[in-house]
Design a protein around this motif. Structure first.
Motif, PDB file in Angstrom:
ATOM      1  N   LYS A   1      -0.868  -5.322  -6.100  1.00 15.19           N
ATOM      2  CA  LYS A   1      -1.961  -4.764  -6.898  1.00 15.19           C
ATOM      3  C   LYS A   1      -2.647  -3.614  -6.163  1.00 15.19           C
ATOM      4  CE  LYS A   1      -1.572  -7.372 -10.493  1.00 15.19           C
ATOM      5  NZ  LYS A   1      -1.053  -6.777 -11.760  1.00 15.19           N
ATOM      6  N   VAL A   2      -2.773  -3.734  -4.850  1.00 15.88           N
ATOM      7  CA  VAL A   2      -3.353  -2.639  -4.054  1.00 15.88           C
ATOM      8  C   VAL A   2      -2.520  -1.370  -4.223  1.00 15.88           C
ATOM      9  CG1 VAL A   2      -3.825  -1.824  -1.715  1.00 15.88           C
ATOM     10  CG2 VAL A   2      -4.502  -4.137  -2.383  1.00 15.88           C
ATOM     11  N   LEU A   3      -1.196  -1.513  -4.150  1.00 14.33           N
ATOM     12  CA  LEU A   3      -0.321  -0.354  -4.337  1.00 14.33           C
ATOM     13  C   LEU A   3      -0.466   0.212  -5.749  1.00 14.33           C
ATOM     14  CD1 LEU A   3       2.968  -1.589  -2.597  1.00 14.33           C
ATOM     15  CD2 LEU A   3       1.107  -0.231  -1.604  1.00 14.33           C
ATOM     16  N   GLN A   4      -0.589  -0.659  -6.734  1.00 18.80           N
ATOM     17  CA  GLN A   4      -0.639  -0.207  -8.124  1.00 18.80           C
ATOM     18  C   GLN A   4      -1.937   0.515  -8.471  1.00 18.80           C
ATOM     19  OE1 GLN A   4       0.177  -4.071  -9.714  1.00 18.80           O
ATOM     20  NE2 GLN A   4       2.360  -3.679 -10.015  1.00 18.80           N
ATOM     21  N   VAL A   5      -3.035   0.201  -7.777  1.00 18.85           N
ATOM     22  CA  VAL A   5      -4.300   0.889  -8.070  1.00 18.85           C
ATOM     23  C   VAL A   5      -4.482   2.145  -7.226  1.00 18.85           C
ATOM     24  CG1 VAL A   5      -5.399  -1.291  -8.726  1.00 18.85           C
ATOM     25  CG2 VAL A   5      -5.724  -0.397  -6.397  1.00 18.85           C
ATOM     26  N   SER A   6      -3.584   2.367  -6.281  1.00 18.60           N
ATOM     27  CA  SER A   6      -3.741   3.479  -5.337  1.00 18.60           C
ATOM     28  C   SER A   6      -3.593   4.847  -6.004  1.00 18.60           C
ATOM     29  CB  SER A   6      -2.685   3.344  -4.224  1.00 18.60           C
ATOM     30  OG  SER A   6      -2.749   4.444  -3.346  1.00 18.60           O
ATOM     31  N   ARG A   7      -4.526   5.745  -5.695  1.00 23.25           N
ATOM     32  CA  ARG A   7      -4.355   7.143  -6.099  1.00 23.25           C
ATOM     33  C   ARG A   7      -3.518   7.880  -5.054  1.00 23.25           C
ATOM     34  NH1 ARG A   7      -9.266  11.069  -7.992  1.00 23.25           N
ATOM     35  NH2 ARG A   7      -9.217   9.509  -9.675  1.00 23.25           N
ATOM     36  N   LEU A   8      -3.701   7.534  -3.786  1.00 23.01           N
ATOM     37  CA  LEU A   8      -2.922   8.137  -2.705  1.00 23.01           C
ATOM     38  C   LEU A   8      -2.669   7.069  -1.649  1.00 23.01           C
ATOM     39  CD1 LEU A   8      -1.644  10.597  -1.271  1.00 23.01           C
ATOM     40  CD2 LEU A   8      -3.888  11.044  -0.246  1.00 23.01           C
ATOM     41  N   HIS A   9      -1.409   6.888  -1.294  1.00 23.75           N
ATOM     42  CA  HIS A   9      -1.030   5.909  -0.283  1.00 23.75           C
ATOM     43  C   HIS A   9      -0.548   6.639   0.960  1.00 23.75           C
ATOM     44  CE1 HIS A   9       0.353   2.082   1.325  1.00 23.75           C
ATOM     45  NE2 HIS A   9       1.467   2.693   1.697  1.00 23.75           N
ATOM     46  N   THR A  10      -1.080   6.261   2.109  1.00 23.33           N
ATOM     47  CA  THR A  10      -0.709   6.901   3.369  1.00 23.33           C
ATOM     48  C   THR A  10       0.168   5.965   4.190  1.00 23.33           C
ATOM     49  OG1 THR A  10      -2.793   8.131   3.419  1.00 23.33           O
ATOM     50  CG2 THR A  10      -1.576   7.972   5.470  1.00 23.33           C
ATOM     51  N   TYR A  11       1.297   6.496   4.652  1.00 21.63           N
ATOM     52  CA  TYR A  11       2.190   5.726   5.521  1.00 21.63           C
ATOM     53  C   TYR A  11       2.514   6.573   6.738  1.00 21.63           C
ATOM     54  CZ  TYR A  11       6.276   3.374   7.414  1.00 21.63           C
ATOM     55  OH  TYR A  11       7.153   2.746   8.265  1.00 21.63           O
ATOM     56  N   MET A  12       2.158   6.054   7.903  1.00 20.12           N
ATOM     57  CA  MET A  12       2.409   6.772   9.145  1.00 20.12           C
ATOM     58  C   MET A  12       3.223   5.876  10.084  1.00 20.12           C
ATOM     59  SD  MET A  12       0.602   9.480   8.412  1.00 20.12           S
ATOM     60  CE  MET A  12       0.380  10.376   9.951  1.00 20.12           C
ATOM     61  N   THR A  13       4.169   6.462  10.779  1.00 16.46           N
ATOM     62  CA  THR A  13       4.954   5.655  11.716  1.00 16.46           C
ATOM     63  C   THR A  13       5.545   6.508  12.822  1.00 16.46           C
ATOM     64  OG1 THR A  13       6.759   4.044  11.916  1.00 16.46           O
ATOM     65  CG2 THR A  13       7.117   5.869  10.391  1.00 16.46           C
ATOM     66  N   TYR A  14       5.668   5.912  13.997  1.00 12.73           N
ATOM     67  CA  TYR A  14       6.487   6.497  15.050  1.00 12.73           C
ATOM     68  C   TYR A  14       7.940   6.539  14.536  1.00 12.73           C
ATOM     69  CZ  TYR A  14       2.933   5.392  18.728  1.00 12.73           C
ATOM     70  OH  TYR A  14       1.830   5.310  19.521  1.00 12.73           O
ATOM     71  N   PRO A  15       8.830   7.244  15.226  1.00 13.41           N
ATOM     72  CA  PRO A  15      10.266   7.102  14.925  1.00 13.41           C
ATOM     73  C   PRO A  15      10.700   5.684  15.301  1.00 13.41           C
ATOM     74  CG  PRO A  15       9.826   9.132  16.146  1.00 13.41           C
ATOM     75  CD  PRO A  15       8.578   8.306  16.222  1.00 13.41           C
ATOM     76  N   PHE A  16      10.731   4.825  14.305  1.00 15.03           N
ATOM     77  CA  PHE A  16      10.946   3.404  14.540  1.00 15.03           C
ATOM     78  C   PHE A  16      11.476   2.773  13.255  1.00 15.03           C
ATOM     79  CE2 PHE A  16       9.189  -0.961  15.589  1.00 15.03           C
ATOM     80  CZ  PHE A  16       9.997  -1.164  16.700  1.00 15.03           C
ATOM     81  N   ILE A  17      11.564   1.463  13.209  1.00 11.35           N
ATOM     82  CA  ILE A  17      12.039   0.749  12.025  1.00 11.35           C
ATOM     83  C   ILE A  17      11.203   1.126  10.812  1.00 11.35           C
ATOM     84  CG2 ILE A  17      12.339  -1.542  11.002  1.00 11.35           C
ATOM     85  CD1 ILE A  17      12.642  -2.592  13.928  1.00 11.35           C
ATOM     86  N   LEU A  18      11.863   1.487   9.723  1.00  4.42           N
ATOM     87  CA  LEU A  18      11.153   1.867   8.508  1.00  4.42           C
ATOM     88  C   LEU A  18      10.586   0.619   7.826  1.00  4.42           C
ATOM     89  CD1 LEU A  18      10.531   4.327   6.636  1.00  4.42           C
ATOM     90  CD2 LEU A  18      12.549   3.645   5.320  1.00  4.42           C
ATOM     91  N   SER A  19       9.322   0.682   7.450  1.00  5.32           N
ATOM     92  CA  SER A  19       8.658  -0.460   6.827  1.00  5.32           C
ATOM     93  C   SER A  19       9.075  -0.626   5.368  1.00  5.32           C
ATOM     94  CB  SER A  19       7.132  -0.286   6.879  1.00  5.32           C
ATOM     95  OG  SER A  19       6.677  -0.066   8.187  1.00  5.32           O
ATOM     96  N   TRP A  20       9.205  -1.883   4.951  1.00  2.93           N
ATOM     97  CA  TRP A  20       9.405  -2.162   3.531  1.00  2.93           C
ATOM     98  C   TRP A  20       8.254  -1.589   2.714  1.00  2.93           C
ATOM     99  CZ3 TRP A  20      10.555  -8.165   3.725  1.00  2.93           C
ATOM    100  CH2 TRP A  20      11.867  -8.368   4.164  1.00  2.93           C
ATOM    101  N   SER A  21       7.040  -1.608   3.288  1.00  8.01           N
ATOM    102  CA  SER A  21       5.854  -1.229   2.519  1.00  8.01           C
ATOM    103  C   SER A  21       5.941   0.197   1.987  1.00  8.01           C
ATOM    104  CB  SER A  21       4.583  -1.405   3.351  1.00  8.01           C
ATOM    105  OG  SER A  21       4.541  -0.494   4.432  1.00  8.01           O
ATOM    106  N   MET A  22       6.579   1.112   2.728  1.00  7.46           N
ATOM    107  CA  MET A  22       6.688   2.470   2.217  1.00  7.46           C
ATOM    108  C   MET A  22       7.577   2.522   0.987  1.00  7.46           C
ATOM    109  SD  MET A  22       8.067   6.059   3.864  1.00  7.46           S
ATOM    110  CE  MET A  22       9.676   5.989   3.060  1.00  7.46           C
ATOM    111  N   LEU A  23       8.715   1.811   1.052  1.00  6.79           N
ATOM    112  CA  LEU A  23       9.623   1.794  -0.084  1.00  6.79           C
ATOM    113  C   LEU A  23       8.995   1.071  -1.270  1.00  6.79           C
ATOM    114  CD1 LEU A  23      12.986   1.021   1.749  1.00  6.79           C
ATOM    115  CD2 LEU A  23      11.984   3.235   1.217  1.00  6.79           C
TER     116      LEU A  23
END
Length: 409
Positions: free
Chosen positions: A301-323
């Motif tokens: 629900k947090v993702l669905q109400v988001s106007r802008l979602h920020t995802y930041m990461t080092y060069p590392f394992i890609l998070s499920w949350s971004m996808l």
């Protein structure tokens, strides 16, 4: 055919694969995991699970470079000691699928010599050119580099303990030594795009009692642990400018104080408190909502109400949350780092910004929040990317089943 999944936090990354295989006629699925690690996990229905006692960790007398490996050996030993009891009672899997990153797969071939073992390989550490030393705020000394280099002892023995393996993304695959890459397929765990989808009527009630809905000016950030590896410090330092320029913006931050990767903060401190204290006198803290970890339904629900979602990461394992954010139709503003750039093309299915530049992140966020309508096509493209490349039912599971065919008889 009997398939045994091995993961200390079973089902872990195998949740979708194990459940799908268990639904197929003629396949029996079971799992084994650490009794403490699995305590808070949601079990899969109709899949029996063996719980092994949590092994003791390495002694402080062990050399610091070798502690991780010793802990992995202890875990690998505990796994096979537990499985030997069940083997005497008739357990003989036709196929074993393991996450060997904690040592679980070290000795499986010794007690099941005729059984193929497949490993999920997430990451091979590099002392240069990836996460280590990437962030100048957390410089590495030679002692750190030697310790990180030694972590790969676990991965190397795991690679030798498996007949084949797979990696979730091409970039993660590229981190492994070239002579091992040939044995590793690229198969992502997959996203349930039917469940993780846009909802224009979504509403979320946060633990503080505040209620938010689609259409509001909401900036979101999600990470299992609020820590530098996932750019939490960069995000927090961008907030004063963003909140000053956008007086109606609300910020929802999902994640716990747990540090999963990298250096721990000083004893008694958390990165959340450290960076909140840093900006405390520059922001209205009532507009920043720390939700902690949320049940999966509420997280979506947090993702669905988001106007802008920020995802930041080092060069590392890609998070499920971004996808998952992309699958939910989020407009994602992400770090221009290699694992992200494998998925997001700037201006097409998402937006990119340099990792270590809070001012640039703030400027882009302010502009986007002010005029969300002009980015609707990017939201649609983001979801289409996930449906086309990462959907579990039409992409990931068929690829996984094709991969398994070589081990069936």
């Amino acid at each position: 055919m009997e398939i045994l999944f091995v993961h200390p936090n079973f089902p872990g990354q195998f949740r979708h694969f194990a459940a799908a295989l268990a639904r197929e006629p003629g396949i029996r699925v079971s799992g084994i995991g650490d009794e403490k690690w699995m305590k808070d996990t949601i079990p899969l229905t109709d899949i029996p699970v063996i719980a092994y006692p949590s092994p003791t960790t390495a002694s402080h007398d062990t050399h610091v470079y070798a502690r991780s490996f010793e802990s992995a050996v202890r875990r690998g030993q505990q796994v096979v000691q537990t499985l030997l009891t069940h083997k005497r009672q008739g357990l003989e899997p036709d196929l074993i699928i393991a996450h060997p990153g904690w040592g679980d797969a070290f000795y499986l071939k010794d007690i099941f010599p005729g059984t193929p073992v497949i490993g999920l390989f997430e990451y091979y550490y590099r002392t240069r050119g990836a996460d280590v030393g990437f962030d100048p705020e957390f410089p590495m000394n030679f002692d750190d580099i030697f310790r990180i280099h030694s972590l790969n002892a676990t991965q190397l023995l795991a690679l030798e303990s498996c007949d084949a393996g797979y990696c979730p993304t091409a970039w993660q695959h590229s981190c492994f030594p070239a002579h091992h890459q040939m044995r590793l397929n690229i198969i992502h765990d997959g996203i349930d795009t039917n469940t993780v989808a846009p909802d224009t009527k979504a509403t979320i009630t946060l633990p503080d009692g505040s209620i938010h809905q689609t259409g509001e000016e909401i900036l979101t950030f999600v990470s299992r642990g609020l820590e530098p590896y996932r750019g939490f410090h960069v995000f927090m330092r961008a907030l004063p400018r963003i909140l000053k320029a956008r007086p109606h913006c609300q910020v929802i931050i999902v994640g716990s104080d747990q540090v999963s990767y990298g250096k721990q903060p000083a004893p008694g401190q958390t990165y959340r408190q450290r960076y909140l204290d840093e900006i405390a006198d520059q922001v209205d803290q009532t507009r920043i909502h720390f939700s902690g970890r949320l049940p999966y339904h509420d997280y979506l629900k947090v993702l669905q109400v988001s106007r802008l979602h920020t995802y930041m990461t080092y060069p590392f394992i890609l998070s499920w949350s971004m996808l998952e954010a992309m699958s939910a139709g989020c407009l994602v503003l992400a770090s221009a780092t290699p694992p992200v750039q494998e998925v997001i093309m700037d201006g097409e299915n998402g937006l990119l910004t340099p990792f270590g530049e809070p001012s640039t992140l703030a400027s882009r966020a302010i502009s986007i929040l002010a005029d969300p309508e002009q980015y609707q096509h990017i939201r649609h493209a983001a979801r289409q990317t996930i449906v086309t490349r990462y959907d579990f039912n039409t992409v990931s599971y068929p690829a996984f089943r094709q991969f398994l065919k070589q081990f069936e008889w």
